[in-house]
Scaffold this active site. Structure first.
Site, short mmCIF file in Angstrom:
data_model
loop_
_atom_site.label_atom_id
_atom_site.label_comp_id
_atom_site.label_asym_id
_atom_site.label_seq_id
_atom_site.Cartn_x
_atom_site.Cartn_y
_atom_site.Cartn_z
N ARG A 52 43.02 32.40 41.92
CA ARG A 52 42.93 33.83 41.62
C ARG A 52 41.50 34.18 41.21
O ARG A 52 40.68 33.30 40.99
CB ARG A 52 43.91 34.19 40.50
CG ARG A 52 43.77 33.24 39.33
CD ARG A 52 44.02 33.83 38.01
NE ARG A 52 43.09 34.89 37.70
CZ ARG A 52 41.83 34.66 37.30
NH1 ARG A 52 41.34 33.45 37.16
NH2 ARG A 52 41.03 35.68 37.02
N GLY A 53 41.25 35.49 41.06
CA GLY A 53 39.89 35.94 40.80
C GLY A 53 39.24 36.24 42.15
O GLY A 53 39.38 35.46 43.10
N ALA A 54 38.56 37.39 42.22
CA ALA A 54 38.08 37.88 43.51
C ALA A 54 37.23 36.85 44.29
O ALA A 54 37.53 36.56 45.46
CB ALA A 54 37.33 39.19 43.31
N ARG A 95 47.17 39.47 49.07
CA ARG A 95 46.96 40.41 47.96
C ARG A 95 46.09 41.56 48.48
O ARG A 95 45.20 41.33 49.31
CB ARG A 95 46.28 39.73 46.77
CG ARG A 95 47.12 38.62 46.15
CD ARG A 95 46.50 38.09 44.86
NE ARG A 95 46.66 39.02 43.76
CZ ARG A 95 46.07 38.85 42.57
NH1 ARG A 95 45.29 37.80 42.35
NH2 ARG A 95 46.26 39.72 41.59
N GLN A 202 45.66 36.02 31.70
CA GLN A 202 44.47 35.31 32.19
C GLN A 202 43.42 35.15 31.09
O GLN A 202 42.61 34.23 31.12
CB GLN A 202 43.84 36.06 33.38
CG GLN A 202 44.66 36.06 34.64
CD GLN A 202 45.55 37.28 34.75
OE1 GLN A 202 45.98 37.84 33.75
NE2 GLN A 202 45.86 37.71 35.97
N ASP A 243 37.13 43.47 41.07
CA ASP A 243 37.82 43.10 42.30
C ASP A 243 37.37 43.92 43.49
O ASP A 243 37.48 43.49 44.64
CB ASP A 243 39.34 43.23 42.13
CG ASP A 243 39.86 42.07 41.32
OD1 ASP A 243 39.77 42.15 40.07
OD2 ASP A 243 40.30 41.08 41.91
N ASN A 253 39.25 46.56 38.44
CA ASN A 253 39.40 45.22 37.85
C ASN A 253 40.78 45.14 37.19
O ASN A 253 41.56 46.11 37.22
CB ASN A 253 38.27 45.01 36.83
CG ASN A 253 38.19 43.58 36.32
OD1 ASN A 253 38.20 42.63 37.11
ND2 ASN A 253 38.15 43.40 35.02
N LYS A 254 41.07 44.02 36.60
CA LYS A 254 42.39 43.78 35.99
C LYS A 254 42.85 44.95 35.12
O LYS A 254 42.06 45.54 34.38
CB LYS A 254 42.30 42.50 35.15
CG LYS A 254 43.55 42.07 34.42
CD LYS A 254 44.76 41.94 35.31
CE LYS A 254 44.53 41.05 36.53
NZ LYS A 254 45.61 41.16 37.54
O1 MRU Z 1 45.00 39.08 39.21
P1 MRU Z 1 43.78 38.26 39.07
O2 MRU Z 1 43.87 37.23 38.00
O3 MRU Z 1 43.30 37.69 40.38
O4 MRU Z 1 42.68 39.32 38.60
C1 MRU Z 1 41.36 38.88 38.48
C2 MRU Z 1 40.46 39.87 37.85
O5 MRU Z 1 40.84 40.99 37.57
C3 MRU Z 1 39.04 39.45 37.66
O6 MRU Z 1 38.47 40.10 36.58
C4 MRU Z 1 38.25 39.80 38.92
O7 MRU Z 1 38.84 39.21 40.06
C5 MRU Z 1 36.86 39.39 38.84
S1 MRU Z 1 36.74 37.64 39.05
C6 MRU Z 1 35.17 37.08 38.94
#
Ligand code: MRU
Length: 359
Positions: A52-54, A95, A202, A243, A253-254
């Protein structure tokens, strides 16, 4: 347990022809590596947030689509393209919000399209090299974000972060946590506050683990406590990842990021968004153009609890992301430098430095 920072979050195992990831759903209790070869497994790992994470999703998808291409048996170029596109679309459906997923897959497809009529074996070799390049470039970009971001803070600062935009969300360093990693390497000390980040935690599970492993003074807070720690004067800067960054600087973002940005403005605290230029989506004019993932209600009502916590029959709204309005974003830290308002101009200049624009 070995330090989590010594593990590769996302890697390609050339001997086993597998995508290797740290299973993030099992952290911090257990560091388990998953070796994935089948497309269903890879898509599922992205959907379930095992990876996970962009940036990490982008790298995983690039490796995943390379592994899919390896399995294509036809020698006919047109048929190869069609099978490649099917595999690409399948992974892209995992996603919807993080644009790095689509960016990486598009970049892989451009390799196929640029080598019209060439033997399948050569295209496969080039796809391998492109996936490795995407991975390696992510490490360099995150390191550079760390250096640029560090120039915005000083030794001893209190930093608030949301979700996990660290090494676990990328290949190394991460984005929002990169300035902290780079600063710690240089002997800085920071007091890091990690929002727990409901509903998937997270922040509590991943950022707190990562920051503590890196040697930072780490404090976990519930999302609802951010205002209190700001009011206490403990926060000198907020750093978040992203993201998808719209052309006007709206930073998706999240879920919870938007509220944090509003709080930061209220308390006069700078709000920094850290993102590689692969996170920029100039086709999204504003944050409202960004698709927001909605996830299963059980993540809110049942996950982490021994028994269901909300009464049966109630509605649940579970958007995974929101966006900080560009007017609340003090600066965007990219691998090419720090972009400041007006964002339409400064972000376009940053995007212009991406390889696909300069090639
Ligand atoms: O749902 P997730 O855990 O994939 O969400 C991730 C985030 O919101 C991060 O902040 C974002 O991807 C930036 S990662 C460097």
């Amino acid at each position: 347990m070995e330090n989590i920072l010594h593990y590769d979050t996302v890697a390609l195992d050339d001997e086993k022809n597998a995508l290797v990831i740290v299973d993030q759903t099992r952290l911090p209790g257990e560091v388990a590596l998953l070796s994935l070869t089948r497309q269903e497994e890879i898509r599922r790992a992205i959907y379930l947030l095992q990876v996970r994470g962009a940036p990490a999703i982008g790298v995983a998808a690039a490796i995943g689509v390379y592994l899919a291409a390896r399995e294509i048996r036809t020698e006919e170029y047109g048929a190869f393209c069609r099978e490649f596109k099917t595999a690409k679309d399948y992974l892209a459906s995992a996603r919807p919000t993080a644009v790095n997923l689509f960016w990486a897959l598009d970049r892989m497809e451009r390799v196929v399209l640029a080598h019209r009529g060439e033997p399948a074996a050569r295209i496969k070799a080039l796809l391998h090299d492109e996936a490795v390049a995407i991975r390696d470039e992510d490490v360099c970009a995150c390191r550079a974000i760390g250096e640029h971001g560090l120039s915005l803070i000083k030794d001893g600062d209190g930093i608030l972060t949301h979700c996990n935009a660290g090494q676990l969300a990328a290949v190394k360093y991460g984005t929002a946590l990169a300035p902290i990693h780079v600063g710690l390497e240089k002997g800085y000390r920071f007091r890091v506050f990690t929002d727990e980040t409901r509903p998937l935690l997270q922040g509590a599970r991943l950022s707190a683990f990562e920051m503590h492993s890196a040697g930072a003074d780490t404090t976990v807070i519930c999302d609802s406590m951010a205002s209190q720690v700001m009011k206490n004067g403990w926060i000198q800067a907020v750093f978040v990842g992203c993201d998808r960054l719209a052309a006007n600087g709206d930073a998706c973002n999240k879920i919870g990021t938007s509220g944090l940005a509003i709080l930061a403005q209220y308390y006069g605290i700078p709000f920094y968004v850290c993102a590689p230029t692969s996170t920029l989506d100039l086709r999204a004019a504003t944050g409202s153009d960004i698709p927001i993932e909605e996830r299963p209600p059980e993540e809110v009502t049942e996950l982490w609890y021994e028994k269901r916590m909300a009464p049966a029959g109630v509605n649940v709204y579970n958007p995974a992301f929101d966006f900080a309005d560009h007017a609340l974003v003090t600066a965007v830290v990219t691998e090419h430098g720090i972009a400041r308002p007006p964002y339409p101009e400064s972000l376009r200049a940053m995007a212009g430095r991406r390889p696909e624009f300069t090639a």
